[in-house]
Design an enzyme around this catalytic site. Structure first.
Site, PDB file in Angstrom:
ATOM      1  N   GLY A  15       1.144  -1.306   0.213  1.00 18.76           N
ATOM      2  CA  GLY A  15      -0.322  -0.396   0.228  1.00 18.76           C
ATOM      3  C   GLY A  15       0.519   1.117  -0.034  1.00 18.76           C
ATOM      4  O   GLY A  15       1.958   0.949  -0.423  1.00 18.76           O
ATOM      5  N   ASP A  16       0.076   2.234  -0.012  1.00 15.80           N
ATOM      6  CA  ASP A  16       0.764   3.824  -0.348  1.00 15.80           C
ATOM      7  C   ASP A  16       2.159   3.710  -0.525  1.00 15.80           C
ATOM      8  O   ASP A  16       1.138   3.576  -2.176  1.00 15.80           O
ATOM      9  CB  ASP A  16       1.504   3.543   1.615  1.00 15.80           C
ATOM     10  CG  ASP A  16       0.657   3.997   2.573  1.00 15.80           C
ATOM     11  OD1 ASP A  16      -0.555   3.640   2.254  1.00 15.80           O
ATOM     12  OD2 ASP A  16       1.295   3.655   3.658  1.00 15.80           O
ATOM     13  N   ASN A  17       3.485   3.772  -1.053  1.00 13.26           N
ATOM     14  CA  ASN A  17       4.066   3.870  -1.775  1.00 13.26           C
ATOM     15  C   ASN A  17       5.243   2.395  -2.669  1.00 13.26           C
ATOM     16  O   ASN A  17       5.821   1.758  -2.940  1.00 13.26           O
ATOM     17  CB  ASN A  17       5.044   4.263  -1.447  1.00 13.26           C
ATOM     18  CG  ASN A  17       4.966   6.132  -0.733  1.00 13.26           C
ATOM     19  OD1 ASN A  17       4.511   6.437   0.039  1.00 13.26           O
ATOM     20  ND2 ASN A  17       5.668   6.612  -1.057  1.00 13.26           N
TER      21      ASN A  17
END
Length: 720
Positions: free
Chosen positions: A315-317
């Site tokens: 997730g995120d980056n």
């Protein structure tokens, strides 16, 4: 340090001033690891406990001293302005209108005349750069030769000056006094050197850390906020935030052609997962995957040299890592962790290959929006566990865990008791499934334009969220995630190159012209030929919604002859449709007294009397089946997730695969119950997926049993 095989298999979030209670929770839940989270730090006394210590690490954010000194190496977006109609030959475009200026800053450092693009959206033509000028003070572009009543947009390059995930957490949790993280781009030399140096220093300063949890690496999925600080555009698979002038120049050297701003903006669709991907976008994805995995490997090697494990948060980056892509294995990660909202999100993690362990963060997160006086967090916890468990028994995670502030959860004793039961049941499932050979009733392939790289990811807009035009298809993958079938995700090249003989059933489902129904891919005669032959020779084909839809050559569903149905789109209203009678009974719908098509599809009609109509309402077909040579097909207008729809799909798979006689093997007569069976042992499990008491007959491999299951109960049965 053997994380995978430690007995507890559970990671607990840590918190300051909570030592005594942390020890108590560790003992009750048998937790063997403790983690920090975004916005929290583990106190030293917690790090000294007899537990594996996970510590988050942000590669490209959380280093503002460096980022502020190198703002020209910030990450970028390519964004599109509002669509503006010219009413005279000059036009002003206020291109920052609708964007959040605390997140987005126009990039004037790289010449806008080189990197920006004005497009006449009425003709699709690019406006010559000599015909427009930009104003850096007012963030506007002026067109000097606009065509009256044509619509124009600006594709502009912008700096990302606030990390989207931190921004979300900042707003959601009402953080005060927290500095806004500026994301920087490690494609630039100075930023890359800093990233390596900073990690090396951090590893030395954190000797008690056993597992470094990269959250994640370099580029965030596309998440852009509007002028009110609310989400404007979210695409969990979006590469828009990984673009930069440096990347475009390097891409040109490697691939031999230049990408334009429009290649990223994509008419404002930003190459979303619902778009049939262009060759240019697939090339850019591959380009970024090679870059991201190469540089991620360097950082993972540093972690390993320091004697620690390295995992990443899915997730995120995460953009460019692509766990189901061909380059992911090069990173050398020990594990992957991610959030589990249901069966599909669990399988996204648990099916990743080549890792020492996989780990799921279950819900609810211990945040104030759930853990407040008067609320019962057990409601969400039971729902989350029941949905995820269906998938867990088919492909287990190695570890589970929770996130947030444990001091909030501790105030709810009933919740603490329930998670203790969940943890024990998880460990039992893991032991039995990992040490046995699970029974599989069929092999199912989900066909779309993405294939393997989006394994378990179709129809997703934002991770774990429901969307109006998606939920009627997400029910397919959610149902499959906990079904006793092998599932793989294939693309149209897999069809062109010859369909794998081990596949029993192919599913094609989605709205017309999207990546999931296939769009123009179905205009390839080879695709049609190979699919038809697959079914004609005995294979099964399932279509949901608008499968194979592309209006061409007198038909809308290009596989209408196989499905036995088509959609009236207005062109053939003069042709009467006489076939409206439902069959009295059918194997597929046996025991199912009502249907839920979700959003469904209108104006579906049967081609001829050979089509068996299983549901007909409102002057249209909802469900149909058809023989095609030695094979069979099944069509339904929509399939949102429910226990009844899961049973409907299970029976449809058996029917089109000619496996009706094998249905009563590891099977329950009540649709609320599913069965986990093994081919190498006499034990099986009956799983009540409902919150109701259920009495039913269940079938093992050779015998049947009358059983009673409490709400959400999982019962192991020995078949002597």
């Amino acid at each position: 340090m053997d994380i995978k095989n430690k007995g507890g298999r559970l990671t607990l979030p840590g918190e300051e001033n909570f030592l005594k209670e942390t020890i108590e929770l560790m003992e009750r839940w048998k937790a063997d690891a403790i983690r920090d989270a975004d916005g929290t730090e583990l106190p030293e006394e917690v790090k000294d406990l007899d537990a594996t210590i996970y510590t988050k690490y942000f590669v490209a954010r959380g280093h503002n001293d460096f980022a502020r000194e190198n703002l020209n190496e910030c990450q970028h977006f390519y964004l599109m302005s509002d669509r503006i109609t010219a009413t005279e030959d000059t036009l002003i475009i206020d291109f920052m209108s609708g964007y959040f200026d605390k997140q987005i800053k126009p990039d004037y450092d790289n010449d806008p005349k080189t990197w920006w693009e004005v497009i006449d959206r009425t003709t699709g033509e690019v406006v010559p750069v000599k015909d427009w000028e930009y104003d850096t003070e007012n963030h506007t572009v002026k067109l000097n030769k606009a065509v009256p009543y044509h619509v124009y947009t600006l594709n502009f390059l912008a700096y990302a000056i606030w990390d989207p995930t931190q921004m979300y957490n900042y707003i959601t949790n009402d953080w005060k006094g927290v500095e806004r993280d500026i994301p920087f781009d490690i494609r630039y030399k100075k930023s890359w050197e800093y990233a390596k140096t900073a990690l090396t220093k951090w590893l030395k300063e954190n000797p008690k850390t056993d597992v470094v949890r990269f959250t994640t690496f370099f580029y965030h999925f596309t998440l852009v906020f509007n002028q009110l600080g609310l989400e404007k555009f979210v695409e969990w698979f979006g590469y828009t935030g990984s673009v930069s002038p440096e990347a475009i120049l390097e891409f040109e050297k490697e691939y031999g052609y230049r990408l334009s701003p429009e290649d990223f903006v994509d008419e404002g669709y930003y190459n979303s997962i619902f778009r049939v991907p262009t060759k240019k976008f697939l090339d850019f994805m591959e380009f970024q995957q090679k870059f991201v995995t190469d540089r991620a490997k360097v950082l993972v090697d540093l972690v390993h040299e320091a004697g620690k494990k390295a995992i990443m948060f899915l997730g995120d980056n995460w953009i460019g890592t692509e766990p189901y892509g061909e380059y992911f294995k090069n990173i050398g990660l020990d594990g992957v962790a991610g959030s589990v909202g249901d069966g599909v999100t669990l399988r996204v993690i648990s099916d990743i290959e080549g890792l020492e362990f996989t780990e799921g963060r279950f819900l609810p997160y211990f945040f104030p929006d759930t853990f407040y006086e008067g609320n019962d967090p057990c409601i969400e916890a039971v729902d989350n566990w029941t949905k995820a468990r269906r998938a867990l028994v088919r492909k287990p995670l190695d570890r589970i865990g929770y996130g947030g502030y444990p001091s909030l959860a501790y105030k709810f004793p009933k919740f603490i008791d329930y998670i203790e039961k969940v943890a024990d049941e998880f460990r039992e499932i893991h032991e039995k499934v990992e040490n046995g050979k699970s029974y599989k009733s069929a092999k199912v392939a989900v066909l779309n334009a993405w294939g393997k790289i989006r394994t378990w990811m179709p129809y997703v807009v934002a991770h774990g969220k429901r969307y109006k035009l998606s939920y009627s298809y997400q029910g397919i993958t959610e149902a499959l995630s906990g079904m006793d079938v092998d599932v793989e995700f294939i693309d149209f090249n897999d069809i062109r190159n010859g369909i794998d003989e081990s596949i029993d059933v192919i599913i094609n489902a989605g709205d017309a012209y999207t990546a999931f129904s296939g769009g123009s891919e179905f205009l390839d005669p080879v695709v049609q030929e190979n699919l038809r032959q697959f079914v004609y020779d005995g294979g099964g084909f399932i279509g949901v919604g608008e499968p194979s839809a592309y209006s061409k050559n007198g038909t809308f569903f290009q596989m209408s002859d196989v499905l036995g149905v088509d959609k009236e789109i207005g062109f053939s209203q003069s042709t009467n449709k006489y076939f409206m009678s439902e069959v009295e009974s059918h194997f597929i719908t046996k025991g199912i007294d009502e249907f839920d098509f979700g959003e469904g599809k209108d104006n579906i009609y049967a081609l001829d009397e050979k089509t068996e109509i299983l549901s007909y309402t409102n002057d249209q077909v909802n469900i149909a089946a058809r023989d095609y040579g030695k094979g069979r097909s099944f069509y339904i207008t929509g399939l949102p997730y429910s226990l009844k729809n899961t049973r409907l799909l299970k029976r449809a798979i058996h029917y089109v695969a000619h496996k009706e006689d094998e249905l009563n093997v590891f099977y329950a007569e009540d649709y609320r119950v599913e069965v986990l069976g093994f081919t190498d042992r006499p034990e099986f499990a009956a799983i009540n997926n409902s919150d109701e008491l259920v009495q039913t007959k269940v079938y093992g491999k050779n015998k049947s049993f009358e059983i009673t299951l409490q709400p959400s109960e999982m019962k192991w049965i020995l078949e002597d």
